[in-house]
Scaffold this motif. Structure first.
Motif, short mmCIF file in Angstrom:
data_model
loop_
_atom_site.label_atom_id
_atom_site.label_comp_id
_atom_site.label_asym_id
_atom_site.label_seq_id
_atom_site.Cartn_x
_atom_site.Cartn_y
_atom_site.Cartn_z
N MET A 8 9.23 -2.54 9.48
CA MET A 8 8.67 -3.10 8.24
C MET A 8 9.83 -3.44 7.31
O MET A 8 10.83 -2.74 7.32
CB MET A 8 7.73 -2.11 7.56
CG MET A 8 6.50 -1.85 8.37
SD MET A 8 5.29 -0.85 7.47
CE MET A 8 6.22 0.61 7.11
N ILE A 15 2.72 -9.58 13.50
CA ILE A 15 1.30 -9.52 13.15
C ILE A 15 0.48 -10.38 14.11
O ILE A 15 -0.61 -9.99 14.52
CB ILE A 15 1.09 -9.96 11.68
CG1 ILE A 15 1.79 -8.96 10.74
CG2 ILE A 15 -0.39 -10.09 11.35
CD1 ILE A 15 1.88 -9.43 9.30
N MET A 30 7.33 0.72 2.96
CA MET A 30 5.98 0.30 2.55
C MET A 30 5.73 0.81 1.14
O MET A 30 6.47 1.67 0.63
CB MET A 30 4.92 0.83 3.51
CG MET A 30 4.73 2.34 3.47
SD MET A 30 3.29 2.93 4.41
CE MET A 30 3.97 3.16 6.02
N GLN A 58 4.57 -7.54 2.37
CA GLN A 58 4.64 -6.08 2.37
C GLN A 58 3.36 -5.44 2.91
O GLN A 58 2.35 -6.09 3.09
CB GLN A 58 4.90 -5.56 0.96
CG GLN A 58 6.20 -6.04 0.36
CD GLN A 58 7.41 -5.56 1.14
OE1 GLN A 58 7.47 -4.43 1.61
NE2 GLN A 58 8.39 -6.44 1.28
N THR A 59 3.45 -4.11 3.11
CA THR A 59 2.32 -3.29 3.55
C THR A 59 2.03 -2.27 2.46
O THR A 59 2.96 -1.68 1.90
CB THR A 59 2.66 -2.56 4.87
OG1 THR A 59 2.90 -3.54 5.88
CG2 THR A 59 1.54 -1.63 5.30
N TYR A 61 -0.05 1.26 1.70
CA TYR A 61 -0.73 2.43 2.25
C TYR A 61 -1.61 3.00 1.17
O TYR A 61 -1.14 3.30 0.07
CB TYR A 61 0.32 3.44 2.71
CG TYR A 61 -0.21 4.73 3.31
CD1 TYR A 61 -1.44 4.81 3.96
CD2 TYR A 61 0.56 5.88 3.24
CE1 TYR A 61 -1.89 6.00 4.52
CE2 TYR A 61 0.12 7.07 3.80
CZ TYR A 61 -1.11 7.13 4.43
OH TYR A 61 -1.55 8.30 4.98
N LYS A 98 0.64 -8.45 3.57
CA LYS A 98 0.49 -8.65 5.01
C LYS A 98 -0.07 -7.47 5.76
O LYS A 98 -0.59 -7.62 6.87
CB LYS A 98 1.84 -9.04 5.64
CG LYS A 98 2.24 -10.45 5.34
CD LYS A 98 1.24 -11.42 5.93
CE LYS A 98 1.57 -12.85 5.63
NZ LYS A 98 0.59 -13.76 6.23
N GLY A 99 0.02 -6.27 5.21
CA GLY A 99 -0.49 -5.12 5.91
C GLY A 99 -1.14 -4.13 4.97
O GLY A 99 -0.72 -4.00 3.82
N MET A 100 -2.17 -3.45 5.45
CA MET A 100 -2.86 -2.41 4.70
C MET A 100 -3.10 -1.25 5.63
O MET A 100 -3.40 -1.47 6.80
CB MET A 100 -4.18 -2.94 4.15
CG MET A 100 -4.02 -4.10 3.16
SD MET A 100 -5.45 -5.20 3.16
CE MET A 100 -5.24 -6.06 4.71
N ALA A 119 -3.10 -11.48 8.13
CA ALA A 119 -2.64 -10.14 7.80
C ALA A 119 -3.22 -9.15 8.80
O ALA A 119 -3.83 -9.55 9.81
CB ALA A 119 -3.05 -9.79 6.37
N TYR A 121 -5.01 -4.95 9.17
CA TYR A 121 -5.46 -3.69 8.58
C TYR A 121 -5.33 -2.61 9.64
O TYR A 121 -5.86 -2.74 10.74
CB TYR A 121 -6.90 -3.79 8.09
CG TYR A 121 -7.51 -2.46 7.71
CD1 TYR A 121 -6.92 -1.63 6.76
CD2 TYR A 121 -8.68 -2.02 8.32
CE1 TYR A 121 -7.48 -0.39 6.43
CE2 TYR A 121 -9.25 -0.80 8.01
CZ TYR A 121 -8.64 0.01 7.06
OH TYR A 121 -9.19 1.23 6.75
#
Length: 180
Positions: A8, A15, A30, A58-59, A61, A98-100, A119, A121
Motif C-alpha cells: 500500500m 485492485i 493506511m 489510499q485505504t 480502515y 481506493k480501499g476500505m 475500488a 472493500y
C-alpha cells in the motif's frame, strides 16, 4: 487457497486483479477513520474545503483503536461495522479513495460506487483486534485529534490479513456465500 501479498498504497493494477473471496495480506500505509471522522470529512468537502489528508489512492480502515499499553504501538485495533460509514463513502470514493477495510456488508449505493470508482472493500476479522494490532508497526494521529480513538491515524502495517468482499466487477462474497 493462496494469500496475495499487496503493498500500500494500492495501485489500480493490483485492485483490478482482486476478486471477492481473495485472501490478502497488506503491507504499507493506511489511514483510519470511523463515523465521526467520516461525517466531518464529508462536511468539509460539502463546504468547499479540503480534507486534512489526501485520500486519493489510499485505504481507510474503519477502526477506533484502544489506547496503547506501555511498550505497545497501539491497543486493540479490530474493525468496526462498515455500514455506519455508508452514508459518507460515495463522496470519499469520488475523491479517489481506493480501499476500505471493516466488517459486515455494504449498501447497494456503496457497492455501485466501488464498481464505478474501481475500488475494493476488504473485511478484517471481527473480534481479533489484539491479533490485528500485532501487524501494526507504527501509528500516528494525523487529523481530528479531538475525536480521541476516532481521530484519523496513519498506520504502517505489515502482513495485515483481510479478505476481499466487494470487487470492481460487482463481486460480493457475502451474497455469493448465501447462495451456496
Amino acid at each position: 487457497m493462496s494469500v496475495k501479498q499487496l503493498a500500500m498504497p494500492l495501485i489500480q493494477e493490483q485492485i483490478n486483479e482482486l476478486r471477492a473471496g481473495d485472501r490478502v495480506e497488506l503491507t504499507g500505509w493506511m489511514y483510519t477513520a470511523r463515523d465521526a471522522a467520516h461525517e466531518r470529512m464529508v462536511e468539509m468537502v460539502q463546504a468547499g474545503g479540503t480534507l486534512p489528508v489526501d485520500i486519493a489512492g489510499q485505504t481507510i480502515y474503519y477502526v477506533g483503536p484502544t489506547p496503547a499499553k506501555p511498550g505497545q504501538i497501539i491497543g486493540s485495533a479490530g474493525p468496526t461495522t462498515s455500514s455506519r460509514m455508508d452514508p459518507y463513502t460515495p463522496v470519499l470514493l469520488s475523491l479517489g479513495l481506493k480501499g476500505m477495510i471493516g466488517k459486515g456488508s455494504r449498501s447497494q449505493s456503496v457497492k455501485e460506487g466501488i464498481v464505478q470508482s474501481r475500488a475494493v472493500y476488504f473485511a478484517a476479522i471481527g473480534g481479533a483486534g489484539a491479533l490485528l494490532a500485532k501487524t501494526i508497526r507504527s501509528a500516528e494521529v494525523v487529523a481530528f485529534h479531538d475525536l480521541g480513538p476516532e481521530a484519523i491515524y496513519r498506520l504502517e502495517v505489515e502482513r495485515f490479513p483481510v479478505i476481499v468482499i466487494n470487487d470492481i466487477c460487482g463481486g460480493d462474497l457475502y451474497q455469493q456465500s448465501q447462495s451456496l
